[in-house]
Design a protein around this motif. Structure first.
Motif, short mmCIF file in Angstrom:
data_model
loop_
_atom_site.label_atom_id
_atom_site.label_comp_id
_atom_site.label_asym_id
_atom_site.label_seq_id
_atom_site.Cartn_x
_atom_site.Cartn_y
_atom_site.Cartn_z
N MET A 272 -12.46 0.25 -16.27
CA MET A 272 -11.37 0.56 -15.35
C MET A 272 -11.45 2.04 -15.02
SD MET A 272 -10.26 -2.45 -14.92
CE MET A 272 -8.79 -2.28 -13.89
N LEU A 273 -11.51 2.34 -13.72
CA LEU A 273 -11.78 3.71 -13.26
C LEU A 273 -10.50 4.42 -12.83
CD1 LEU A 273 -14.88 2.72 -11.12
CD2 LEU A 273 -14.95 3.79 -13.36
N VAL A 274 -9.38 3.71 -12.82
CA VAL A 274 -8.10 4.33 -12.47
C VAL A 274 -7.15 4.22 -13.65
CG1 VAL A 274 -8.32 3.89 -10.00
CG2 VAL A 274 -7.26 2.17 -11.46
N GLN A 275 -6.08 4.97 -13.59
CA GLN A 275 -5.07 4.95 -14.65
C GLN A 275 -3.70 4.73 -14.04
OE1 GLN A 275 -5.33 8.54 -16.94
NE2 GLN A 275 -7.42 8.11 -17.60
N LYS A 276 -2.75 4.31 -14.88
CA LYS A 276 -1.38 4.14 -14.41
C LYS A 276 -0.91 5.45 -13.78
CE LYS A 276 0.35 0.92 -17.88
NZ LYS A 276 1.53 0.54 -18.69
N ARG A 277 -0.18 5.34 -12.72
CA ARG A 277 0.40 6.45 -11.97
C ARG A 277 -0.60 7.19 -11.07
NH1 ARG A 277 3.40 6.24 -16.51
NH2 ARG A 277 1.85 7.47 -17.62
N ASP A 278 -1.90 6.83 -11.12
CA ASP A 278 -2.84 7.43 -10.16
C ASP A 278 -2.39 7.10 -8.74
OD1 ASP A 278 -4.54 8.57 -11.95
OD2 ASP A 278 -6.15 7.09 -11.77
N LYS A 279 -2.56 8.09 -7.88
CA LYS A 279 -2.34 7.86 -6.45
C LYS A 279 -3.71 7.48 -5.87
CE LYS A 279 -0.17 10.25 -2.56
NZ LYS A 279 0.70 11.43 -2.29
N ILE A 280 -3.77 6.36 -5.19
CA ILE A 280 -5.07 5.85 -4.76
C ILE A 280 -5.09 5.53 -3.26
CG2 ILE A 280 -5.67 4.90 -7.02
CD1 ILE A 280 -4.79 2.15 -5.92
N VAL A 281 -6.30 5.35 -2.76
CA VAL A 281 -6.53 4.90 -1.38
C VAL A 281 -7.11 3.49 -1.46
CG1 VAL A 281 -7.72 5.37 0.78
CG2 VAL A 281 -7.07 7.27 -0.73
N VAL A 282 -6.45 2.53 -0.77
CA VAL A 282 -6.95 1.16 -0.76
C VAL A 282 -7.14 0.69 0.68
CG1 VAL A 282 -6.01 0.35 -2.95
CG2 VAL A 282 -4.57 0.30 -0.92
N ASN A 283 -8.09 -0.20 0.86
CA ASN A 283 -8.24 -0.82 2.17
C ASN A 283 -6.98 -1.58 2.54
OD1 ASN A 283 -10.78 -0.23 3.33
ND2 ASN A 283 -11.77 -1.49 1.76
N LYS A 284 -6.58 -1.45 3.78
CA LYS A 284 -5.44 -2.20 4.28
C LYS A 284 -5.75 -3.68 4.19
CE LYS A 284 -1.88 -1.69 7.70
NZ LYS A 284 -1.46 -1.15 8.98
N TYR A 285 -4.75 -4.50 3.94
CA TYR A 285 -4.89 -5.96 3.87
C TYR A 285 -5.70 -6.42 2.65
CZ TYR A 285 -3.57 -5.27 8.72
OH TYR A 285 -2.95 -4.87 9.86
N SER A 286 -5.97 -5.51 1.70
CA SER A 286 -6.61 -5.96 0.46
C SER A 286 -5.58 -6.63 -0.43
CB SER A 286 -7.21 -4.78 -0.31
OG SER A 286 -8.22 -4.18 0.43
N GLY A 287 -6.02 -7.55 -1.26
CA GLY A 287 -5.19 -8.10 -2.31
C GLY A 287 -4.11 -9.05 -1.87
N THR A 288 -3.19 -9.37 -2.81
CA THR A 288 -2.15 -10.36 -2.63
C THR A 288 -0.78 -9.71 -2.83
OG1 THR A 288 -3.66 -11.99 -3.61
CG2 THR A 288 -1.33 -12.61 -3.47
N GLU A 289 0.06 -9.83 -1.80
CA GLU A 289 1.42 -9.29 -1.92
C GLU A 289 2.27 -10.17 -2.82
OE1 GLU A 289 3.28 -8.59 1.81
OE2 GLU A 289 1.41 -7.99 2.79
N ILE A 290 3.10 -9.55 -3.65
CA ILE A 290 4.00 -10.31 -4.51
C ILE A 290 5.31 -9.55 -4.68
CG2 ILE A 290 2.92 -9.37 -6.61
CD1 ILE A 290 3.61 -12.07 -7.96
N LYS A 291 6.42 -10.29 -4.56
CA LYS A 291 7.74 -9.70 -4.79
C LYS A 291 8.13 -10.06 -6.21
CE LYS A 291 11.89 -8.83 -2.15
NZ LYS A 291 11.63 -8.40 -0.78
#
Lengths: 92, 92, 92, 92, 92, 92, 92
Positions: free
Chosen positions: C54-73
């Protein structure tokens, strides 16, 4: 008899009548998985020659995706030859 | 009962009512992931025979992609058989 | 809370307002990547069971591709569950 | 600043003016590769967690395929985040 | 004669007449698998040069998917060259 | 000059005139492979970071598939950057 | 002459006349495989740099799938450069 090759499994679908007696009711949905009995097992080698652990045994009652595998009539009986990876679960 | 094969997991969707009581509200969006409970686990072997670490346990409450896996009715109950890789998260 | 499975990451998008205060301005282009904060991390195992650093840590501010992943409420908040491989960069 | 993740590279395109001064002339063809400068490097791990040797260094002048990667505006500057595998050559 | 290369197998389809005598009846379905006899075997190396265990032997009676492999006429006889992975089962 | 990255090779197409003098005549067919000279070599690492043996040397005369690689004009000269795997043969 | 690269093989198709004399008759079917002679061999390395055992030798008479490989005219002769994996069988 037929000895499936590689990681294939020879199965025989369980008729609906038998299923109802044992309390199992398939959904009416055409894509529901089907119940079957394991008849014969391959020796556990995949198509690239790597060993694959066989996770079912002869006479296991299994759940397979509908339309998996290849139907074959042999000595008057209907069988299906599937890849082990088409087996979803074992009934116990 | 059903023992999922390989790296599969047998789950039972959690009804919306139950979700609302515990404060979880699903988005109305049809493609929202769903909440479910883990009922049974495969033994942690993928379709090529490689060991796969099972990351969930029985009774875990999980988030799964909607429309993942195969629906199956067994002894009067509705279940879904999914691959472990369709599980997005554990609720804790 | 939600614990992402495998090599997944639970993130929360950073609102545009916040971004403007810190001097970051997103292009108007609809396909521009988005800024987000890492909320929770998977344990670093991919879907085939191989360890993934894992290359990121909690609270890291990151850049992600738009529309990546799954939205969840979840508990009234909007999150996205993404694969670590959808993260383009860390803001530092 | 932005730290690219994995085997990604943050680059800044070199304007046409600068290119002409140093004697480099791009073909008029729209699909011609572009010249850019390396701004920041990922730590050399691919999306499956395997180590990937980074073959470029900060400030290298490189040739990249046009339309590779993701454009991002950060603190008023235009960058592109690409995979190292989109870099065709180093200018020396 | 023909020596199949790699993990290929040279087979000769068994005519329907012969099948009926031995009690095997093929389904009328056009996509039913076919019965054949193994004539020659490759040396057990796949196209990437990895060793592949040959699971059949010369003169084995086998079941193959219809339309598998490449038909070839050689010295007046009709053969098919298939990959071993197209063989579903051995008849014994 | 340009140093190709990874397992790429910088080549220069050999003009038709030169080919005719040395007795080589290309078929008129538009998809015929082309003759070229190797100008510069990558260091022999593929896009996943694995070492790849470079099988050609600078100044080798080679045969490449037409339309392989990326055309680039550099300091007034036309080059093509190809993957070594696009080279079909060496002329000797 | 041409030295094929990697796991490629330089072959020369055998004319129909010659085939008939030696008793080999190709099916009239346009997709029938073709007979050819091995002229030159690559050094047995695939495009990813892994060693690949060459299974044919110079002067072997082989069977190849029709339309495999790349046709090339060199010093007045027509050749085809194929991957070894396009060779179906050796005639012996």
């Amino acid at each position: 008899m037929l000895k499936p090759l590689g990681n294939r499994v020879l199965i025989k679908l369980i008729e609906n009548e038998e299923k109802t007696k044992s309390g199992i009711i398939l959904k009416e949905n055409n894509n529901s998985p089907q119940f079957a009995k394991v008849v014969e097992l391959g020796e556990g080698v995949d198509d690239e020659g790597k060993e694959v652990k066989m996770l079912v045994q002869k006479r296991d009652k299994i759940v397979v995706n509908k339309y998996s595998g290849t139907e074959i009539k042999f000595e008057g009986e209907d069988y299906i030859i599937i890849n082990q990876s088409d087996i979803l679960a074992i009934v116990y």
